[in-house]
Design an enzyme around this catalytic site. Structure first.
Site, PDB file in Angstrom:
ATOM      1  N   CYS A   3       0.669  -1.047  -0.572  1.00 43.62           N
ATOM      2  CA  CYS A   3      -0.025  -0.077   0.212  1.00 43.62           C
ATOM      3  C   CYS A   3       0.276   1.635  -0.399  1.00 43.62           C
ATOM      4  O   CYS A   3       2.179   1.255  -0.061  1.00 43.62           O
ATOM      5  CB  CYS A   3      -0.168  -0.334   1.506  1.00 43.62           C
ATOM      6  SG  CYS A   3      -0.084   0.191   2.658  1.00 43.62           S
ATOM      7  N   CYS A   6       3.613   1.563   3.121  1.00 38.35           N
ATOM      8  CA  CYS A   6       4.759   1.350   2.641  1.00 38.35           C
ATOM      9  C   CYS A   6       5.721   1.579   2.002  1.00 38.35           C
ATOM     10  O   CYS A   6       6.649   1.570   2.513  1.00 38.35           O
ATOM     11  CB  CYS A   6       4.483  -0.656   1.745  1.00 38.35           C
ATOM     12  SG  CYS A   6       3.429  -1.525   2.329  1.00 38.35           S
ATOM     13  N   ASP A 413       5.354  29.472 -30.850  1.00 34.93           N
ATOM     14  CA  ASP A 413       6.854  29.977 -31.787  1.00 34.93           C
ATOM     15  C   ASP A 413       6.532  30.039 -33.230  1.00 34.93           C
ATOM     16  O   ASP A 413       5.790  29.051 -33.720  1.00 34.93           O
ATOM     17  CB  ASP A 413       8.071  29.269 -31.517  1.00 34.93           C
ATOM     18  CG  ASP A 413       9.463  29.810 -32.295  1.00 34.93           C
ATOM     19  OD1 ASP A 413       9.857  30.803 -32.502  1.00 34.93           O
ATOM     20  OD2 ASP A 413       9.843  28.671 -33.101  1.00 34.93           O
ATOM     21  N   ASP A 612      10.266  24.467 -31.334  1.00 35.86           N
ATOM     22  CA  ASP A 612      10.915  23.433 -31.374  1.00 35.86           C
ATOM     23  C   ASP A 612      11.513  22.641 -30.315  1.00 35.86           C
ATOM     24  O   ASP A 612      12.856  21.372 -31.146  1.00 35.86           O
ATOM     25  CB  ASP A 612      12.042  23.373 -32.833  1.00 35.86           C
ATOM     26  CG  ASP A 612      13.534  24.715 -32.743  1.00 35.86           C
ATOM     27  OD1 ASP A 612      13.707  24.690 -31.513  1.00 35.86           O
ATOM     28  OD2 ASP A 612      13.515  24.919 -33.530  1.00 35.86           O
ATOM     29  N   ASP A 616      14.580  27.456 -28.330  1.00 33.24           N
ATOM     30  CA  ASP A 616      14.168  27.806 -27.872  1.00 33.24           C
ATOM     31  C   ASP A 616      13.334  27.140 -25.769  1.00 33.24           C
ATOM     32  O   ASP A 616      12.714  27.316 -25.275  1.00 33.24           O
ATOM     33  CB  ASP A 616      12.235  27.286 -27.930  1.00 33.24           C
ATOM     34  CG  ASP A 616      11.679  28.034 -29.139  1.00 33.24           C
ATOM     35  OD1 ASP A 616      11.709  29.275 -29.677  1.00 33.24           O
ATOM     36  OD2 ASP A 616      11.561  26.973 -30.362  1.00 33.24           O
TER      37      ASP A 616
END
Length: 724
Positions: A3, A6, A413, A612, A616
């Site tokens: 769980c 844990c 862009d 791209d 950028d």
């Protein structure tokens, strides 16, 4: 791990280890990501720390053999749980019949040694099938905390020990061996179903790993020989036959064909490949045999990068998961306290018999197990990121998913993102009856040393005209403005208005011509010689076919679309009108893009930047969500929180839609995870017994707890039906 608590327990233990800077444990993927000082905290030391609290660990390797052994270990674990469940069912049925069967068949009550027979069948379930819970309980105890194992171990042991006392005649009453037997069996059923479902959620990774072939035909010393994939090195010449998979990334040296890249990019139409074109490992050669040179092998290939990216994403935690982790950390101790309060209230305050009080105590412990809480986020992330990867949308984890759902503005862009990035010369103008060929020759000569996308268009046009170019000396580029240099002893400048204003050159004579072309969306570059205007060249970059439908789809979702470009305002506005974009940020220098994104965020918008992924990078990092778009091996996998492998702008819309759909699943999962606890605890505690007579037996509580986990995983798997 059983769980979320844990995972929290292991995470705390690792973070306490000297030399560990940060540890994060993901319950859904069963992986720990640890930033550590190798000199203080070795891998062996980290594994030892995990083992000290009753769990096990091994170092994760990223080669195919290690992944195969990991898959085998997981399959073995699923098989082990299945065997335990089946044997538990076979043993639990006689216990159930002997304890409750007399309600259907009265003669069962007359079976001699009925209590001892139940003891005989129940003990293997309690201490063999249920041993994992005792081990986890002991580990948590050593770490001075509690987890799901604590709840199961305490609850079933209480019922078992009470029944032992009855069997041995130390107290009078009925035996309740069926509680522990059925409870452990149901929990094992839940774990088995959960493990199988988690395996299905991670199928995308297995499919990606299976894309690469095991061997390749390599040309060495003039002889073609079949070698294992691991032995291929960069520079090898590899033969690919029709219908076979391309083993690694490379460029075609000889031959032509068409390649099915759908398994990597999601694009169904085969791509034509000629000499010099890039091919991607894992894709399929459709028609003709060709020879290619390996450029990227092993972990450097695009496929290996995608696999690593998806694995990291699936192991990541969304910010909302941290809330679940905090809840589960406090949840179990609170549940144990509530169970004890329930027992005290029933036995000492309400003066009820021991058995009903004990049953209420066990029911509270069992119904509150937070297994499903730990599965809510990771199972949805595993399914969502895997689904995205199969369609060429690589989502880098939970933070990207959570950021994408809040996006209110998308900034594109222009060059190479909204447009094809392959501009063409459309007009050449010469002042004072000069030669257009001379204008083009001068422009192409100076642009030879430039790396700007517009430069290639001018050079290409000059090559088509078979013009003889001149050498350039004292070349310099002015970012965002243009270029300068000396050609045949003349000072030549080529660029936009800003460059000529900077050089104090009067543009009045040609401003009308420039404005006319800019209104149609063309980019105009002016050329001057010795501080005098001699002409201009107009260039246009075509919009991608997917640009307009993508922008329309984003607007329908209520998302503002913004275009950012270095073009002048008139040209930028013309292109924006063609695309249906209302807001334009024009004349923005490359280094200023990030600042423009920050300004939009300052307006209170949640901003996604689409670029791209290479030049950028600052803007992508400045946005709330960076989306890097590219094709094949050109894509920068390290840039942006979402990477779009295809050059299709509709994938921007899809990525946001998928992120929102995945996050909705997470929220739904939290509902399913908590509703059982919230509704079940008061019923199990007997809060409604005096009014409605409602009381929850531990077996029913166990079934509800198991159903909670299964419903969460099943709900996550429904995400596979998403189609965008």
């Amino acid at each position: 791990m059983h769980c979320a608590s844990c995972a929290q327990l292991i995470e705390r233990q690792l973070n306490k280890t000297p030399g560990v800077e940060k540890a994060s444990v993901n319950y859904g993927t069963e992986r720990a990501h640890v930033i550590h000082d190798q000199s203080q905290a070795t891998i062996d030391k980290l594994i030892q720390r995990v083992q000290e609290i009753g769990y096990n660990a091994s170092e994760l390797k990223d080669d195919s053999q290690a992944r195969q052994s990991e898959d085998m270990a997981r399959a073995k674990e699923i098989s082990s749980v299945k065997v335990k469940f089946i044997i538990s069912v076979l043993l639990a049925l006689p216990v159930l019949i002997l304890s409750m069967g007399m309600n259907v068949i009265p003669q069962i009550e007359e079976i001699p040694y009925r209590g001892w027979l139940q003891f005989l069948f129940a003990t293997p379930i309690q201490f063999w099938a249920g041993w994992q819970f005792y081990r986890g309980f002991w580990g948590a105890l050593k770490a001075r905390t509690a987890n799901m194992d604590s709840l199961i171990a305490i609850g079933t042991s209480a019922a078992y020990l009470y029944s032992i006392l009855v069997v041995f005649g130390l107290v009078d009453g009925e035996v309740y061996f069926e509680i522990g037997s059925i409870l452990i069996t149901l929990v094992l059923l839940g774990k088995w179903l959960e493990a199988r479902a988690k395996g299905k959620a991670g199928e995308a990774i297995k499919k990606l790993i299976g894309l690469a072939p095991k061997t390749a035909i390599v040309l060495r010393d003039g002889v073609e020989q079949e070698v294992p994939l691991e032995q291929i090195v960069a520079g090898d010449l590899i033969r690919v036959k029709p219908g076979t998979k391309i083993p690694v990334d490379g460029t075609i040296e000889d031959g032509t064909s068409s390649v099915d890249e759908s398994m990597v990019t999601g694009e169904s139409i085969p791509v034509e490949k000629n000499k010099g074109d890039v091919v991607i490992g894992g894709t399929i050669n459709m028609h003709r045999s060709f020879l290619f040179k390996a450029t990227k092998v092993g972990r450097d290939t695009l496929l290996a990068g995608i696999i690593k990216l998806v694995e990291d994403a699936q192991a990541s935690k969304a910010p909302i998961q941290r809330l679940a982790d905090r809840v589960s950390a406090y949840f179990v101790p609170i549940v144990i306290a509530l169970a004890l309060i329930t027992f005290v209230a029933w036995y000492f305050l309400a003066l009820q018999p021991l058995v009903p009080s004990l049953l209420a105590f066990v029911a509270v412990l069992v119904i509150a197990c937070p297994c499903a809480l730990g599965l809510a986020t990771p199972t949805a992330i595993i399914t969502g990121t895997g689904l995205g990867a199969s369609q060429g949308i690589l989502i880098k984890g939970g933070e990207a998913l959570e950021a994408a759902r809040k996006i209110s503005a998308v900034v594109f862009d222009k060059t190479g993102t909204l447009t094809n990035g392959k501009p063409e010369v459309t007009d050449i103008g010469a002042k004072d009856e000069g030669s257009s060929n001379e204008i083009l020759r001068l422009a192409a000569s100076i642009e030879k040393k430039s790396e700007h996308p517009l430069a290639s268009a001018i050079i290409k046009k000059a090559q088509e005209q078979n013009l003889q170019l001149s050498e350039v000396v004292s070349f310099s580029a002015v970012p965002g403005h243009g270029v300068k240099g000396i050609i045949d002893g003349r000072n030549v400048i080529l660029g936009n208005r800003k460059l000529f204003e900077r050089e104090r050159v009067d543009l009045t004579a040609i401003s009308g011509d420039i404005e006319t072309m800019e209104r149609t969306g063309k980019t105009v570059m002016i050329i001057g010689v010795n501080k005098k205007i001699v002409g201009w060249i107009a260039v246009a970059d075509q919009a991608k076919p997917s640009a307009v439908p993508a922008i329309e789809a984003l607007k329908k979702k209520g998302i503002e679309v913004v275009m950012i470009t270095g073009d002048n305002k008139r040209t930028a506005q013309a292109i924006a009108r063609q695309l249906g974009i209302d807001r334009v940020l024009a004349e923005v220098l490359p280094r200023e893009k990030a600042n423009e994104v920050k300004k939009l965020r300052a307006e209170g918008k949640k901003v996604a930047f689409v670029g791209d992924g290479i030049n950028d990078a600052p803007a992508l990092a400045s946005a709330d969500l960076g989306i890097a778009i590219g094709s094949g091996t050109d894509v920068a996998l390290e840039t942006g929180q979402i990477v779009l492998v295809k050059n299709d702008l509709m994938d921007v819309v899809k990525s946001i839609s998928l992120s929102r759909a995945t996050f909705r699943k997470i929220v739904q999962n939290f509902f399913w995870a908590l509703i059982y606890n919230v509704a079940g605890i008061p019923i199990a505690a007997g809060a409604f017994f005096p009014i409605f007579g409602w009381q929850l037996r531990p077996e029913i509580a166990g079934a509800a707890m198991a159903l909670s986990s299964v419903s969460v995983v099943a709900n996550s798997l429904l995400l596979k039906r998403w189609r965008g």
